[in-house]
Design an enzyme around this catalytic site. Structure first.
Site, short mmCIF file in Angstrom:
data_model
loop_
_atom_site.label_atom_id
_atom_site.label_comp_id
_atom_site.label_asym_id
_atom_site.label_seq_id
_atom_site.Cartn_x
_atom_site.Cartn_y
_atom_site.Cartn_z
N ASP A 104 0.97 -1.58 0.32
CA ASP A 104 0.31 -0.13 0.27
C ASP A 104 1.01 1.20 -0.17
O ASP A 104 0.29 2.76 -0.55
CB ASP A 104 -0.97 -0.03 1.28
CG ASP A 104 -1.99 -1.02 1.75
OD1 ASP A 104 -2.77 -0.78 2.08
OD2 ASP A 104 -1.14 -2.57 0.80
N GLU A 145 -5.90 -11.57 -4.36
CA GLU A 145 -6.08 -12.23 -3.36
C GLU A 145 -6.59 -13.89 -3.45
O GLU A 145 -6.30 -14.30 -2.02
CB GLU A 145 -5.51 -12.41 -1.76
CG GLU A 145 -3.70 -11.00 -1.93
CD GLU A 145 -4.29 -9.33 -0.98
OE1 GLU A 145 -5.06 -9.75 -0.55
OE2 GLU A 145 -3.22 -9.79 -0.56
#
Lengths: 228, 1008
Positions: free
Chosen positions: B599, B736
């Site tokens: 991030d 994911e």
């Protein structure tokens, strides 16, 4: 003095009165027995129980649950303005007192408000509270970032919003709420299930209610959403 | 919103007038202003010969206390300054807006200094003359006896009653004069004087003075190039540059600024106005303002009131500008904890959640310091610091308004109901004194008690003590990180109101107890300046910040505000320029324990480098200083080079937990082992930072070693098949939902980019050798899943064999599809969590096939659940680049609402930093189409249909840049020479500003 009303039908004597006495201990009330005659219709039986429940001293009623949708118990829970405990046939309370309660919450403010007082009461009585939230199409979160961290953040906020009573823990599941209520109640060995509901048996949540009542094997406390 | 409070006072005897004014003030002007503007006409009326000593002393006192004062008048400097004779010593400034808006002076200790003068051109003078003569002629032709009176070079006047008996009438005869004028006009067929004003405006426009000011007095019509509101605009512009908005200005006079909102003068509407002139003062064109009384006495009372409020340390006001404030009232509350996150304030690597002052069972008050981690392994978390915002308020406020002013970086609170003085508070984290925080609060006496200025964090030990008037507190230490604070506070009283003023200074150290002496120095510095000056400098610094970086979307104020909020929180949760770890939730909450993910590198850094380049460099430094740990991790895995961890904290070791939950299901966590693209992401961020700041990846620079070490890792990580193709097995990509996959396109292509970037850096440094050649060979042989026929990248090997499930058959997006359907079900399908392949088009467009953005968007878009908070903003950027700007805007709105609307249900645990970074990237890179590479700034905008104008201000290549985009043109301005290229044109060196015509939007940004 406040009273827990034990509405006893034929053959339900010890089951209903036993549960009523356990509940009385938590709500710190006495018990009053109401014998329901055998020779009256289900509607008349329901009316009799509702009249007794409406009396000022009555705080809640305990009745036997029946699988037939036309049974008096279902008429009572749809119309009662106070909480009602339905005791399924063969219900077991594993401990000498009600010490663990399962509270399914769907995350709406209405369901939280409905059982807020009940939760407070149970917490003050030292009862182990387990909140259950089931993710389904209506309640699934929009985002679930990192599996390693999202659960803690989500759980803390859910409990803060819906079950701020200290000590409650949260169990999360995905799928059918009705199925999971029964499963978790069994897995956690709950003595009682407490549900806030809309009193509409034709609504989606009613499946959870009926399934919980008829399959969980423990008494189910139904708290009308409007109820105080 | 018309925010003016216009008050009328009846004329009364002096003593009764004072009492009346005082009562009125207490009842109504219960505000502490940062600036006062005086109408000169009221100051000198009724006795133009009277001494102004009383005014002078008050003006000097206000300036000494930091309040700015301005005087607006129709006469010149010699008259005003000659009579007022104020010589302010500061810090408050004295401004004079004179000659009906044509001149602006600042008075300093040595006298007036001209700041601005509007000089009429010869053409304008001629036009004014013509207008007045034609207007006078028209009036005369209808029987009115008028005379043109040319007063100044920038205006002309027409006297509608040119009789000697009406020369300089006394104030008491103004009403009579007005009646004479009105009667004369009606006889000539005019309704009233406004008809004449309108006629004058028409003539002015006709003769080329489209911006003329045509006004009227009792018996004059005046045509000029400026007027009194121009003085006010000039004054407001000066004040705005130091962070004082119109809502912080009190205007005291007989003729408040024009209420019309033409020419962007809507800001005038937020100035608080008190009309205190006496007698029958004509209302002019402002029919809704009542004449008032009280005169000079009322002025003095108002000035005394503001002086008293300053000296009694009352809570300052906030400019309630809807373009800059995030407001929450009782009617629209989120959960209290989500609100606390939203109102986080921070600077210089410290941040404090916006918890209410009084203790509540729901609150999670918290102050955190960047980089100060406690614990070890996956359990590492940010160390909570001493709390400084707690107050005892009994009874606690009921309904209240809480307002975060983004423009000045303050959090304001005001009780909305109840008896007695309302509870108020204002707090900020100083932008000019690192680590210093301050608050003021007030409530009725007996209700507010300060308590200890530093309180222990929840569930943590804190040592504390006192040294004379100072309180100190410390957490942590004992061989680990520490946060220390020093604070002082003052209690006061202003009538029935109790006041509290508190200042604290924080220091932190990631490895040892920080020295209290540093905190004490900062606190002392704040103490010497005083709360007012610290706040004034803080406001001014924020104003300067927004002058450099901002977004303006006139057609979409809601988006504009939310984007500003994203920028605000990026600044508040970063702010360190030495080394900066940016956790997933920044410093706004305990969520994600402060762990650093990709991030930071891919979502936050690209935004931060354009708004605070030194902070972005500090983020790279955080990774560089953990290169050794990354190399050790690679060695432990039997690899070479450096392998960065999926989750990082204090030391750079992997702190990814081993288990977690998807919904209610406990699952093993494999991201720590398999989500390896983070290694390339870290390298990418270092290169992005260098490119954007205009610094090359020189071998001598540490960033180059990071590039080389990560390339070494990829070279050792690949498996080569018998045909020589390079594969990377057993990974997780950005999506994911699918684990343990081979040849994830994102991972492979980012690795390829990493290898090529390292080889290129070595070659440019003259250090090409077998190793760098080997990197290129591995890169060339890397499998990427691209099909030139379909122009699509297969997300990973075997992806196309999965169930082709589309999200339209699952649930409306965004949705956590794995929670809904279960991990196994989703893993067996083509549903993905967030852009995976498409992240390549966002990060490394040069590494993907030209023209492949749209085919991959068309394919993967319908399969994307957007179950990650990272997804909406980046998708908005991609859609904009693909020419689907309206769809992009819908995605952007989702991102904008993620925290402000608590879409995740988890904002309580902290704000989503990656979303904020993604938002700014969507605006800058997506819609504005700004990119930087090779020392060149490129602009290729894609605006949504509803945005007719987008302006972005940002930093790049060492410059402050402003890009303004309309349907017709793209204008690029910078504060120094910069190479600019508009898509489809040649690069050019721009000094100052250049405007390009807009080209039809077509193709993808990648199609060069």
């Amino acid at each position: 003095m406040p009273e827990v009303l034990a509405a006893v039908e034929a053959g339900q004597d010890s089951l209903v009165t036993g549960v009523a006495e356990l509940i009385s201990g938590i709500v710190q009330a006495g018990t009053r027995r109401l014998d329901v005659p055998e020779d009256i219709s289900q509607e008349q039986a329901a009316a009799l129980m509702l009249r007794a429940l409406d009396e000022p001293a009555a705080v809640l009623a305990v009745l036997a649950a029946h699988s037939s949708p036309r049974a008096a118990c279902w008429r009572v829970v749809q119309r009662a303005r106070k909480p009602v405990v339905l005791v399924p046939p063969g219900a077991k309370v594993r401990r000498p007192a009600i010490s663990r309660v399962l509270l399914p919450l769907n995350g709406t403010p209405e369901s939280a408000v409905a059982v807020a007082d009940t939760m407070g009461l149970l917490a003050r009585a030292g009862v182990d509270l387990i909140v259950l939230h089931v993710f389904d199409a209506a309640t699934v979160p929009r985002f679930w970032d990192q599996a390693a961290h999202a659960h803690q953040a989500w759980t803390e906020e859910f409990l803060a919003r819906n079950a701020a009573t200290a000590g409650a823990r949260l169990e999360l599941r995905s799928g059918s709420p009705g199925e999971h209520v029964v499963d978790v109640a069994g897995a956690e060995e709950a003595d009682l299930i407490a549900l806030g509901w809309s009193q509409h048996l034709d609504a989606g949540r009613s499946r959870t209610v009926r399934r919980s009542v008829l399959r969980a094997g423990v008494p189910v406390l139904l708290v009308p959403v409007r109820s105080n | 919103m018309l925010a003016g409070h216009v008050l009328g006072l009846r004329r009364s005897r002096r003593r009764a007038g004072r009492a009346a004014v005082r009562g009125w003030q207490e009842a109504v002007i219960d505000r502490t202003f940062a600036a006062v503007v005086l109408d000169w006409g009221v100051v000198v009326v009724p006795d133009r010969g009277a001494s102004l000593r009383a005014v002078r002393s008050r003006v000097e006192a206000l300036c000494a206390d930091g309040v700015h004062v301005a005087v607006v008048g129709g006469t010149g400097c010699a008259d005003v300054d000659g009579r007022l004779r104020v010589r302010p010593s500061g810090p408050g400034r004295l401004l004079l807006g004179l000659n009906r808006g044509s001149e602006l002076f600042e008075v300093k200790a040595d006298g007036p200094h001209l700041l601005r003068r509007r000089v009429a051109s010869e053409a304008e003078i001629a036009a004014l003359d013509r207008v007045s003569r034609v207007l006078a002629g028209t009036l005369a032709s209808r029987g009115l006896d008028v005379r043109v009176v040319a007063v100044q070079r920038d205006r002309s006047k027409i006297d509608l009653v040119p009789e000697p008996s009406w020369d300089c009438p006394a104030e008491t005869r103004i009403g009579e004069l007005g009646a004479v004028v009105a009667g004369g006009l009606r006889q000539c067929g005019f309704t009233d004087i406004r008809d004449v004003v309108r006629l004058g405006a028409q003539l002015a426009a006709q003769f080329g003075l489209s911006d003329a000011r045509v006004t009227s007095d009792a018996n004059y019509v005046e045509i000029g190039l400026t007027d009194s509101p121009d003085s006010m605009r000039d004054i407001l512009a000066v004040l705005a540059r130091v962070g004082i908005g119109p809502g912080l200005v009190l205007a005291v006079g007989g003729k408040p600024g024009s209420p019309d909102a033409a020419d962007g003068s809507g800001s005038l509407l937020r100035v608080r106005q008190a009309a205190v002139s006496g007698g029958d003062y004509p209302a002019g064109g402002f029919a809704d303002i009542s004449p008032a009384g009280g005169g000079l006495q009322a002025v003095l009372c108002l000035l005394d009131e503001q002086l008293r409020r300053c000296r009694k340390r009352r809570v300052p006001s906030v400019d309630e500008d809807s373009a800059w404030t995030v407001r929450v009232t009782g009617a629209d509350r989120l959960s209290p904890r989500a609100e606390e996150s939203l109102f986080t304030l921070g600077a210089a690597g410290f941040a404090t959640r916006g918890s209410v002052e009084e203790p509540t069972g729901q609150s999670v008050p918290l102050t955190l310091a960047a980089g100060a981690y406690l614990g070890s392994g996956p359990g590492q978390h940010l160390l909570p610091g001493p709390r400084w915002t707690g107050l005892d308020i009994e009874p606690a406020p009921g309904g209240d308004l809480r307002m975060l002013d983004l423009r000045t970086g303050v959090l304001f609170r005001e009780e909305e109901s109840g008896n007695g003085p309302p509870m108020r508070s204002l707090r900020f984290a100083s932008l000019t004194l690192p680590g210093v925080v301050a608050l003021r609060a007030e409530a009725s006496v007996g209700r507010l008690r300060a308590g200890s200025p530093l309180q222990p964090p929840h569930d943590a030990r804190m040592r504390r003590g006192r040294i004379r008037d100072w309180h100190w507190a410390r957490v942590g230490g004992d061989g680990g990180p520490g946060i220390a604070a020093v604070a002082w506070q003052r209690l006061g009283r202003d009538g029935d109101t109790r006041t509290v003023e508190r200042v604290a200074a924080y220091v932190a150290d990631p490895r040892r107890p920080p020295a209290l002496s540093r905190a004490q120095e900062m606190a002392s510095a704040a103490g010497r300046l005083g709360f007012e000056r610290v706040l004034a400098k803080h406001r001014a610094a924020w104003a300067q910040r927004w002058e450099t970086v901002d977004v303006r979307i006139p057609d979409d104020p809601a988006a504009q505000l939310a984007i500003r909020y994203a920028l605000f929180q990026l600044w508040c949760n970063t702010g360190r320029h030495d080394e900066l770890a940016v956790g997933a939730r920044g410093l706004s909450g305990t969520g994600y324990a402060g762990h650093v993910f990709w991030d930071a590198d891919v979502f936050v850094l690209p935004a931060l480098v354009s708004i605070d380049p030194p902070a972005a460099q500090a983020m790279v430094r955080y990774r560089l200083r953990r290169l050794a740990a990354a190399k050790a991790r690679a060695r432990a895995a039997g690899r070479e080079g450096a392998r960065f961890p999926w989750e990082s904290a204090a030391t750079g070791e992997d702190v990814t937990p081993l288990s977690g939950h998807v919904g209610g299901d406990m699952v093993p966590i494999l991201t720590g082992q398999q989500e390896e693209h983070v290694t390339a992401d870290v390298a990418w961020a270092a290169v992005r930072c260098a490119e954007w700041t205009g610094r090359s990846m020189h071998p001598a620079r540490p960033g180059c070693s990071l590039l080389a070490e990560t390339a070494r890792y990829w070279a050792s990580r690949c498996r080569h098949d018998p045909g020589g193709a390079a594969h990377i097995d057993g990974v997780i990509g950005p999506d994911e939902y699918h684990e343990s996959v081979s040849d994830n396109a994102f991972t492979n292509v980012m690795a390829r980019w990493n290898l090529r970037a390292a080889a290129g850096a070595a070659e440019r440094a003259g250090e090409a050798g077998s190793e760098s050649r080997g990197w290129r060979q591995v890169a060339e042989s890397m499998v990427d899943g691209y099909d030139p026929v379909t122009k699509r990248y297969e997300q990973f090997a075997g992806y196309y064999n999965l169930e082709p499930l589309l999200m339209e058959h699952v649930a409306p997006v965004p949705v956590a599809a794995d929670v809904l359907l279960g991990r196994e079900r989703i893993a067996a399908s083509q549903v993905i969590k967030q852009p995976d392949v498409l992240m390549l088009h966002h990060l490394v467009p040069g590494e993907v096939a030209p023209g492949s953005l749209r085919p991959n968007l068309d394919f993967y878009g319908p399969r994307t659940a957007h179950g990650s908070s990272l997804s909406p903003a980046i998708t908005a950027c991609l859609l904009a680049r693909a020419g689907r700007a309206d769809e992009a805007l819908a995605m952007l709105r989702m991102a904008l609402d993620l925290d402000l609307g608590d879409l995740t249900g988890m904002t309580a645990a902290g704000l989503h930093m990656a979303t904020f970074g993604g938002i700014w990237q969507a605006v800058l890179a997506g819609f504005a189409g700004v990119s930087v590479s090779g020392g060149l700034l490129r602009v290729d905008p894609r605006l949504p249909t509803s945005w007719q104008c987008l302006q972005v201000r940002f930093r790049c290549l060492g410059r402050r840049v402003c890009v303004t985009i309309t349907p017709e043109a793209v204008t690029v301005g910078a504060d120094g020479p910069i190479r600019v290229q508009r898509a489809g044109s040649q690069p050019r060196l721009v000094s100052g500003q250049v405007t390009f015509g807009r080209l039809p939007e077509s193709g993808e940004m990648n199609d060069a």
